[in-house]
Design a protein around this motif. Structure first.
Motif, PDB file in Angstrom:
ATOM      1  N   GLN A   1     -58.073   9.602   9.672  1.00  0.00           N
ATOM      2  CA  GLN A   1     -58.076   9.861  11.096  1.00  0.00           C
ATOM      3  C   GLN A   1     -56.749   9.402  11.680  1.00  0.00           C
ATOM      4  O   GLN A   1     -56.209   8.374  11.273  1.00  0.00           O
ATOM      5  CB  GLN A   1     -59.228   9.099  11.753  1.00  0.00           C
ATOM      6  CG  GLN A   1     -59.376   9.354  13.216  1.00  0.00           C
ATOM      7  CD  GLN A   1     -60.603   8.647  13.776  1.00  0.00           C
ATOM      8  OE1 GLN A   1     -61.427   8.106  13.043  1.00  0.00           O
ATOM      9  NE2 GLN A   1     -60.731   8.642  15.076  1.00  0.00           N
ATOM     10  N   PHE A   2     -56.230  10.177  12.635  1.00  0.00           N
ATOM     11  CA  PHE A   2     -54.987   9.796  13.295  1.00  0.00           C
ATOM     12  C   PHE A   2     -55.177   8.507  14.076  1.00  0.00           C
ATOM     13  O   PHE A   2     -56.170   8.320  14.772  1.00  0.00           O
ATOM     14  CB  PHE A   2     -54.523  10.893  14.256  1.00  0.00           C
ATOM     15  CG  PHE A   2     -53.363  10.456  15.098  1.00  0.00           C
ATOM     16  CD1 PHE A   2     -52.082  10.457  14.583  1.00  0.00           C
ATOM     17  CD2 PHE A   2     -53.551  10.000  16.386  1.00  0.00           C
ATOM     18  CE1 PHE A   2     -51.003  10.026  15.346  1.00  0.00           C
ATOM     19  CE2 PHE A   2     -52.487   9.566  17.163  1.00  0.00           C
ATOM     20  CZ  PHE A   2     -51.214   9.583  16.640  1.00  0.00           C
ATOM     21  N   THR A   3     -54.228   7.631  13.933  1.00  0.00           N
ATOM     22  CA  THR A   3     -54.212   6.410  14.731  1.00  0.00           C
ATOM     23  C   THR A   3     -52.775   6.130  15.156  1.00  0.00           C
ATOM     24  O   THR A   3     -51.828   6.613  14.545  1.00  0.00           O
ATOM     25  CB  THR A   3     -54.736   5.190  13.943  1.00  0.00           C
ATOM     26  OG1 THR A   3     -53.920   5.011  12.787  1.00  0.00           O
ATOM     27  CG2 THR A   3     -56.183   5.366  13.539  1.00  0.00           C
ATOM     28  N   PHE A   4     -52.626   5.387  16.193  1.00  0.00           N
ATOM     29  CA  PHE A   4     -51.315   4.932  16.648  1.00  0.00           C
ATOM     30  C   PHE A   4     -51.108   3.561  16.035  1.00  0.00           C
ATOM     31  O   PHE A   4     -51.780   2.608  16.393  1.00  0.00           O
ATOM     32  CB  PHE A   4     -51.307   4.848  18.184  1.00  0.00           C
ATOM     33  CG  PHE A   4     -49.999   4.379  18.732  1.00  0.00           C
ATOM     34  CD1 PHE A   4     -49.786   3.030  18.995  1.00  0.00           C
ATOM     35  CD2 PHE A   4     -48.994   5.273  18.994  1.00  0.00           C
ATOM     36  CE1 PHE A   4     -48.589   2.588  19.518  1.00  0.00           C
ATOM     37  CE2 PHE A   4     -47.786   4.838  19.520  1.00  0.00           C
ATOM     38  CZ  PHE A   4     -47.578   3.502  19.776  1.00  0.00           C
ATOM     39  N   ASP A   5     -50.199   3.486  15.080  1.00  0.00           N
ATOM     40  CA  ASP A   5     -50.042   2.248  14.332  1.00  0.00           C
ATOM     41  C   ASP A   5     -48.936   1.329  14.838  1.00  0.00           C
ATOM     42  O   ASP A   5     -49.104   0.130  14.910  1.00  0.00           O
ATOM     43  CB  ASP A   5     -49.779   2.545  12.862  1.00  0.00           C
ATOM     44  CG  ASP A   5     -50.955   3.208  12.195  1.00  0.00           C
ATOM     45  OD1 ASP A   5     -52.089   2.824  12.493  1.00  0.00           O
ATOM     46  OD2 ASP A   5     -50.728   4.113  11.390  1.00  0.00           O
ATOM     47  N   HIS A   6     -47.796   1.921  15.150  1.00  0.00           N
ATOM     48  CA  HIS A   6     -46.639   1.076  15.431  1.00  0.00           C
ATOM     49  C   HIS A   6     -45.764   1.679  16.526  1.00  0.00           C
ATOM     50  O   HIS A   6     -45.667   2.887  16.660  1.00  0.00           O
ATOM     51  CB  HIS A   6     -45.761   0.917  14.186  1.00  0.00           C
ATOM     52  CG  HIS A   6     -46.466   0.282  13.047  1.00  0.00           C
ATOM     53  ND1 HIS A   6     -46.632  -1.083  12.941  1.00  0.00           N
ATOM     54  CD2 HIS A   6     -47.056   0.804  11.959  1.00  0.00           C
ATOM     55  CE1 HIS A   6     -47.291  -1.346  11.830  1.00  0.00           C
ATOM     56  NE2 HIS A   6     -47.553  -0.222  11.230  1.00  0.00           N
ATOM     57  N   SER A   7     -45.113   0.808  17.228  1.00  0.00           N
ATOM     58  CA  SER A   7     -44.052   1.174  18.157  1.00  0.00           C
ATOM     59  C   SER A   7     -42.926   0.176  17.909  1.00  0.00           C
ATOM     60  O   SER A   7     -43.161  -1.036  17.904  1.00  0.00           O
ATOM     61  CB  SER A   7     -44.552   1.085  19.601  1.00  0.00           C
ATOM     62  OG  SER A   7     -43.507   1.383  20.498  1.00  0.00           O
ATOM     63  N   PHE A   8     -41.726   0.684  17.669  1.00  0.00           N
ATOM     64  CA  PHE A   8     -40.614  -0.193  17.295  1.00  0.00           C
ATOM     65  C   PHE A   8     -39.548  -0.230  18.374  1.00  0.00           C
ATOM     66  O   PHE A   8     -39.260   0.767  19.014  1.00  0.00           O
ATOM     67  CB  PHE A   8     -39.979   0.290  15.987  1.00  0.00           C
ATOM     68  CG  PHE A   8     -40.917   0.250  14.830  1.00  0.00           C
ATOM     69  CD1 PHE A   8     -41.167  -0.934  14.166  1.00  0.00           C
ATOM     70  CD2 PHE A   8     -41.561   1.396  14.406  1.00  0.00           C
ATOM     71  CE1 PHE A   8     -42.037  -0.980  13.097  1.00  0.00           C
ATOM     72  CE2 PHE A   8     -42.430   1.366  13.342  1.00  0.00           C
ATOM     73  CZ  PHE A   8     -42.670   0.176  12.692  1.00  0.00           C
ATOM     74  N   TRP A   9     -38.938  -1.384  18.547  1.00  0.00           N
ATOM     75  CA  TRP A   9     -37.864  -1.599  19.496  1.00  0.00           C
ATOM     76  C   TRP A   9     -36.582  -1.807  18.704  1.00  0.00           C
ATOM     77  O   TRP A   9     -36.501  -2.701  17.866  1.00  0.00           O
ATOM     78  CB  TRP A   9     -38.166  -2.852  20.327  1.00  0.00           C
ATOM     79  CG  TRP A   9     -37.075  -3.243  21.271  1.00  0.00           C
ATOM     80  CD1 TRP A   9     -36.147  -4.241  21.090  1.00  0.00           C
ATOM     81  CD2 TRP A   9     -36.789  -2.673  22.539  1.00  0.00           C
ATOM     82  NE1 TRP A   9     -35.312  -4.321  22.163  1.00  0.00           N
ATOM     83  CE2 TRP A   9     -35.692  -3.348  23.075  1.00  0.00           C
ATOM     84  CE3 TRP A   9     -37.358  -1.631  23.274  1.00  0.00           C
ATOM     85  CZ2 TRP A   9     -35.152  -3.036  24.308  1.00  0.00           C
ATOM     86  CZ3 TRP A   9     -36.821  -1.334  24.503  1.00  0.00           C
ATOM     87  CH2 TRP A   9     -35.733  -2.027  25.008  1.00  0.00           C
TER      88      TRP A   9
ATOM     89  N   ARG B   1     -30.065  -5.741  19.106  1.00  0.00           N
ATOM     90  CA  ARG B   1     -30.251  -6.566  17.899  1.00  0.00           C
ATOM     91  C   ARG B   1     -30.567  -8.027  18.211  1.00  0.00           C
ATOM     92  O   ARG B   1     -31.155  -8.724  17.399  1.00  0.00           O
ATOM     93  CB  ARG B   1     -29.007  -6.510  17.019  1.00  0.00           C
ATOM     94  CG  ARG B   1     -28.787  -5.186  16.359  1.00  0.00           C
ATOM     95  CD  ARG B   1     -27.532  -5.228  15.507  1.00  0.00           C
ATOM     96  NE  ARG B   1     -27.168  -3.915  15.046  1.00  0.00           N
ATOM     97  CZ  ARG B   1     -27.553  -3.400  13.888  1.00  0.00           C
ATOM     98  NH1 ARG B   1     -28.303  -4.115  13.079  1.00  0.00           N
ATOM     99  NH2 ARG B   1     -27.190  -2.194  13.543  1.00  0.00           N
ATOM    100  N   ASP B   2     -30.190  -8.487  19.376  1.00  0.00           N
ATOM    101  CA  ASP B   2     -30.439  -9.885  19.748  1.00  0.00           C
ATOM    102  C   ASP B   2     -31.822 -10.096  20.346  1.00  0.00           C
ATOM    103  O   ASP B   2     -32.232 -11.237  20.559  1.00  0.00           O
ATOM    104  CB  ASP B   2     -29.374 -10.356  20.747  1.00  0.00           C
ATOM    105  CG  ASP B   2     -27.982 -10.382  20.124  1.00  0.00           C
ATOM    106  OD1 ASP B   2     -27.882 -10.646  18.908  1.00  0.00           O
ATOM    107  OD2 ASP B   2     -27.007 -10.115  20.849  1.00  0.00           O
ATOM    108  N   ASP B   3     -32.540  -9.013  20.604  1.00  0.00           N
ATOM    109  CA  ASP B   3     -33.887  -9.117  21.175  1.00  0.00           C
ATOM    110  C   ASP B   3     -34.864  -9.591  20.096  1.00  0.00           C
ATOM    111  O   ASP B   3     -34.783  -9.175  18.940  1.00  0.00           O
ATOM    112  CB  ASP B   3     -34.319  -7.747  21.704  1.00  0.00           C
ATOM    113  CG  ASP B   3     -35.598  -7.821  22.505  1.00  0.00           C
ATOM    114  OD1 ASP B   3     -36.661  -8.040  21.883  1.00  0.00           O
ATOM    115  OD2 ASP B   3     -35.538  -7.656  23.734  1.00  0.00           O
ATOM    116  N   ALA B   4     -35.778 -10.440  20.459  1.00  0.00           N
ATOM    117  CA  ALA B   4     -36.763 -10.974  19.500  1.00  0.00           C
ATOM    118  C   ALA B   4     -37.654  -9.890  18.907  1.00  0.00           C
ATOM    119  O   ALA B   4     -38.201 -10.060  17.821  1.00  0.00           O
ATOM    120  CB  ALA B   4     -37.623 -12.026  20.190  1.00  0.00           C
ATOM    121  N   HIS B   5     -37.789  -8.751  19.593  1.00  0.00           N
ATOM    122  CA  HIS B   5     -38.649  -7.659  19.120  1.00  0.00           C
ATOM    123  C   HIS B   5     -37.884  -6.592  18.361  1.00  0.00           C
ATOM    124  O   HIS B   5     -38.451  -5.571  17.989  1.00  0.00           O
ATOM    125  CB  HIS B   5     -39.372  -7.015  20.306  1.00  0.00           C
ATOM    126  CG  HIS B   5     -40.247  -7.977  21.037  1.00  0.00           C
ATOM    127  ND1 HIS B   5     -39.860  -8.563  22.225  1.00  0.00           N
ATOM    128  CD2 HIS B   5     -41.455  -8.481  20.743  1.00  0.00           C
ATOM    129  CE1 HIS B   5     -40.803  -9.377  22.630  1.00  0.00           C
ATOM    130  NE2 HIS B   5     -41.787  -9.357  21.741  1.00  0.00           N
TER     131      HIS B   5
END
Length: 65
Positions: A8-16, A20-24
């Motif tokens: 089943q389709f799911t929304f797994d990840h969103s990347f930032w 480069r200095d951001d914690a995310h």
């Protein structure tokens, strides 16, 4: 080539990946570790796979894929 398992389709990840200095910040290695190996494995097992990359022009989406 499937195993009879219903997926089943799911929304797994969103990347930032803007700053480069951001914690995310997510590097290419982070993206591959989180989803790349699983998507490749499933594709080789005969499942349809999709990675939707959305972002600003020149941000590196194609390079990461």
């Amino acid at each position: 080539a499937g195993t009879g398992v219903t997926r089943q389709f799911t929304f797994d990840h969103s990347f930032w990946s803007f700053d480069r200095d951001d914690a995310h910040y997510a590097s290419q290695e982070n993206v591959y570790t989180a989803i790349g190996s699983e998507v490749l494995r499933d594709s080789f097992e005969g499942y349809n796979s999709c990675v939707f990359a959305y972002g600003q022009t020149g941000a590196g989406k194609s390079h990461t894929m």
